[in-house]
Motif scaffolding. Structure first.
Motif, PDB file in Angstrom:
ATOM      1  N   THR A 113     -13.302  10.668   2.605  1.00  0.00           N
ATOM      2  CA  THR A 113     -12.831   9.553   3.435  1.00  0.00           C
ATOM      3  C   THR A 113     -13.833   9.129   4.510  1.00  0.00           C
ATOM      4  OG1 THR A 113     -11.655  11.139   4.839  1.00  0.00           O
ATOM      5  CG2 THR A 113     -10.399  10.069   3.079  1.00  0.00           C
ATOM      6  N   SER A 142      -3.668  12.080   2.544  1.00  0.00           N
ATOM      7  CA  SER A 142      -3.335  10.901   3.348  1.00  0.00           C
ATOM      8  C   SER A 142      -2.001  11.094   4.075  1.00  0.00           C
ATOM      9  CB  SER A 142      -3.235   9.668   2.438  1.00  0.00           C
ATOM     10  OG  SER A 142      -2.638   8.590   3.134  1.00  0.00           O
ATOM     11  N   THR A 151      -1.286   7.484  -8.272  1.00  0.00           N
ATOM     12  CA  THR A 151      -1.796   6.294  -7.595  1.00  0.00           C
ATOM     13  C   THR A 151      -2.284   5.278  -8.622  1.00  0.00           C
ATOM     14  OG1 THR A 151      -2.427   7.566  -5.641  1.00  0.00           O
ATOM     15  CG2 THR A 151      -3.573   5.470  -5.985  1.00  0.00           C
ATOM     16  N   TYR A 154      -6.306   0.312  -9.023  1.00  0.00           N
ATOM     17  CA  TYR A 154      -6.728  -1.011  -8.563  1.00  0.00           C
ATOM     18  C   TYR A 154      -5.867  -1.559  -7.433  1.00  0.00           C
ATOM     19  CZ  TYR A 154     -10.078  -1.036 -12.344  1.00  0.00           C
ATOM     20  OH  TYR A 154     -11.132  -0.719 -13.174  1.00  0.00           O
ATOM     21  N   ASN A 155      -4.732  -0.954  -7.165  1.00  0.00           N
ATOM     22  CA  ASN A 155      -3.890  -1.364  -6.042  1.00  0.00           C
ATOM     23  C   ASN A 155      -3.967  -0.337  -4.921  1.00  0.00           C
ATOM     24  OD1 ASN A 155      -2.839  -3.830  -7.095  1.00  0.00           O
ATOM     25  ND2 ASN A 155      -1.596  -2.627  -8.492  1.00  0.00           N
ATOM     26  N   SER A 156      -5.171   0.177  -4.711  1.00  0.00           N
ATOM     27  CA  SER A 156      -5.397   1.178  -3.669  1.00  0.00           C
ATOM     28  C   SER A 156      -6.787   0.948  -3.075  1.00  0.00           C
ATOM     29  CB  SER A 156      -5.312   2.587  -4.269  1.00  0.00           C
ATOM     30  OG  SER A 156      -6.431   2.842  -5.112  1.00  0.00           O
ATOM     31  N   ASN A 157      -7.165   1.799  -2.156  1.00  0.00           N
ATOM     32  CA  ASN A 157      -8.508   1.736  -1.575  1.00  0.00           C
ATOM     33  C   ASN A 157      -9.516   2.595  -2.343  1.00  0.00           C
ATOM     34  OD1 ASN A 157      -8.014  -0.064   0.540  1.00  0.00           O
ATOM     35  ND2 ASN A 157      -7.064   1.564   1.750  1.00  0.00           N
ATOM     36  N   TYR A 158      -9.062   3.240  -3.390  1.00  0.00           N
ATOM     37  CA  TYR A 158      -9.949   4.144  -4.121  1.00  0.00           C
ATOM     38  C   TYR A 158     -11.134   3.469  -4.807  1.00  0.00           C
ATOM     39  CZ  TYR A 158      -7.114   8.175  -3.058  1.00  0.00           C
ATOM     40  OH  TYR A 158      -6.469   9.180  -2.392  1.00  0.00           O
ATOM     41  N   LYS A 160     -13.256   1.544  -3.673  1.00  0.00           N
ATOM     42  CA  LYS A 160     -14.364   1.562  -2.705  1.00  0.00           C
ATOM     43  C   LYS A 160     -15.049   2.930  -2.666  1.00  0.00           C
ATOM     44  CE  LYS A 160     -11.852  -1.535   0.330  1.00  0.00           C
ATOM     45  NZ  LYS A 160     -11.126  -1.625   1.592  1.00  0.00           N
ATOM     46  N   ARG A 161     -14.313   3.963  -3.055  1.00  0.00           N
ATOM     47  CA  ARG A 161     -14.824   5.338  -2.970  1.00  0.00           C
ATOM     48  C   ARG A 161     -15.229   5.906  -4.331  1.00  0.00           C
ATOM     49  NH1 ARG A 161      -9.951   8.265  -0.203  1.00  0.00           N
ATOM     50  NH2 ARG A 161     -11.203  10.063  -0.784  1.00  0.00           N
TER      51      ARG A 161
END
Length: 169
Positions: A113, A142, A151, A154-158, A160-161
């Motif tokens: 994170t 989290s 999870t 595509y509907n998460s912040n993952y 980007k990571r």
């Protein structure tokens, strides 16, 4: 015109051999993806039994809780597969798979994170197949969805990571 029995037996035997050859030629083994589907489905089904278990750093116990690699390690170990216990080891572990070709049972690897840390810091087990919305089961630290959860990638912040997907099986 009368044919002798020996000729008919030879002809019948040759026909049998021909039919057997055709059968063997066309009877190909199932592709790996079909043979492995039951194992991959079982891995995901077993992982889902831990949904709701708490996040505990350094743990890999169904009773006490899991961290992300603890969950993956426990699930794969249950089926006899040796995988790393540290997320950093996933940078070189397994066979890298394009994200659009991942399937149930593959491991998805993310940075941690902290935005400045580019090393692997989180893993999950893919719980969907190609053509389905990409989902993965993992043990999250989290405060919004802590513990073992599924999870929607595509509907998460993952995204980007994201680092890589690796195939174990």
């Amino acid at each position: 015109m009368r044919l002798n029995e020996g000729f008919l037996m030879k002809k019948g035997f040759l026909l049998f051999i021909l039919m057997l050859s055709v059968t063997v030629f066309y009877a190909q083994p199932a592709p790996d993806s079909m043979r492995l589907k039951p194992v991959c489905d079982s891995i995901v089904s077993y992982a889902k039994t831990f949904i709701g278990k708490p996040y505990k750093y350094g743990y890999c116990s169904p009773d006490a809780g899991f961290d992300c690699t603890g969950l993956a390690w426990h699930v794969f170990n249950h089926f006899g597969y040796a995988i790393p216990r540290s997320s950093k080891e996933y940078l070189t572990f397994g066979r890298e798979i394009p994200i659009n070709e991942c399937r149930k049972g593959d491991i998805i690897v993310f940075r941690g994170t902290h935005p400045d840390d580019k090393s692997a810091g989180h893993v999950g087990i893919i719980s969907s197949n190609p053509g389905e919305p990409l989902k993965f089961i993992h043990c999250s630290s989290s405060k919004y969805h802590r513990g073992v959860v599924i999870t929607d990638y595509y509907n998460s912040n993952y995204p980007k990571r994201f680092i890589r997907v690796c195939r174990v099986i």
